[in-house]
Design an enzyme around this catalytic site. Structure first.
Site, PDB file in Angstrom:
ATOM      1  N   TYR A 102       0.789  -1.232   0.000  1.00 45.48           N
ATOM      2  CA  TYR A 102       0.000   0.000   0.000  1.00 45.48           C
ATOM      3  C   TYR A 102       0.823   1.284   0.000  1.00 45.48           C
ATOM      4  O   TYR A 102       0.254   2.368  -0.073  1.00 45.48           O
ATOM      5  CB  TYR A 102      -0.949  -0.004   1.205  1.00 45.48           C
ATOM      6  N   HIS A 139      -7.700   1.242  -6.429  1.00 43.26           N
ATOM      7  CA  HIS A 139      -7.000   0.382  -5.469  1.00 43.26           C
ATOM      8  C   HIS A 139      -5.519   0.726  -5.522  1.00 43.26           C
ATOM      9  O   HIS A 139      -4.951   0.873  -6.607  1.00 43.26           O
ATOM     10  CB  HIS A 139      -7.205  -1.094  -5.790  1.00 43.26           C
TER      11      HIS A 139
END
Length: 148
Positions: A26, A101
């Site tokens: 991430y 995402h």
């Protein structure tokens, strides 16, 4: 484009942990940093950016129901693979949206490959980290300006 154009940015569960949760997937930027940059970019383009992050599905649904935004950028996070209710909320308000995402969900565990949102999204951006949000905002601004 009208000065009143508005984009709602929705971030789902666990994204409040960005910067410290699995940075290999991430990245190292915090959600606050990402949202602050997007807000600056939106303001420069004459667009208002509203943001909600919640770990509670119902809060995201309530925000969708209440919004007067003309466009939604959503990172449903884990709700991507589980939430028919969140999908139905977006379809119920008939606001165009882009799904974002941070990680490439297709290069991860098989359960992450299915999205309840992708087939209805104007577009899907994944695997480009925080830059994906900026691409989504640029696309939203273009979409809104093309409509006016």
């Amino acid at each position: 484009m009208s000065q009143t154009a508005k984009v709602l940015l929705i971030n789902g569960p666990n994204l409040n942990l960005l910067g410290r949760r699995e940075p290999g997937h991430y990245g190292h930027q915090t959600l606050t940093t990402i949202v602050d940059e997007l807000t600056r970019n939106a303001t420069q383009a004459g667009v208002t950016l509203e943001h909600i992050q919640s770990n509670a599905e119902y809060q995201l649904i309530d925000a969708i129901h209440a919004t007067d935004a003309q466009f939604i950028i959503i990172n449903p996070a884990a709700f991507t693979h589980t939430s028919v209710a969140l999908r139905d909320a977006i379809l119920g308000v008939a606001i165009p949206f882009i799904e974002v995402h941070l990680s490439n969900v297709h290069a991860r565990e098989p359960f992450r490959h299915h999205s309840y949102f992708s087939d209805k999204a104007l577009g899907v951006i994944c695997g480009l980290g925080a830059q994906g949000y900026d691409f989504a905002l640029q696309a939203a601004i273009k979409h809104l300006s093309d409509k006016h």
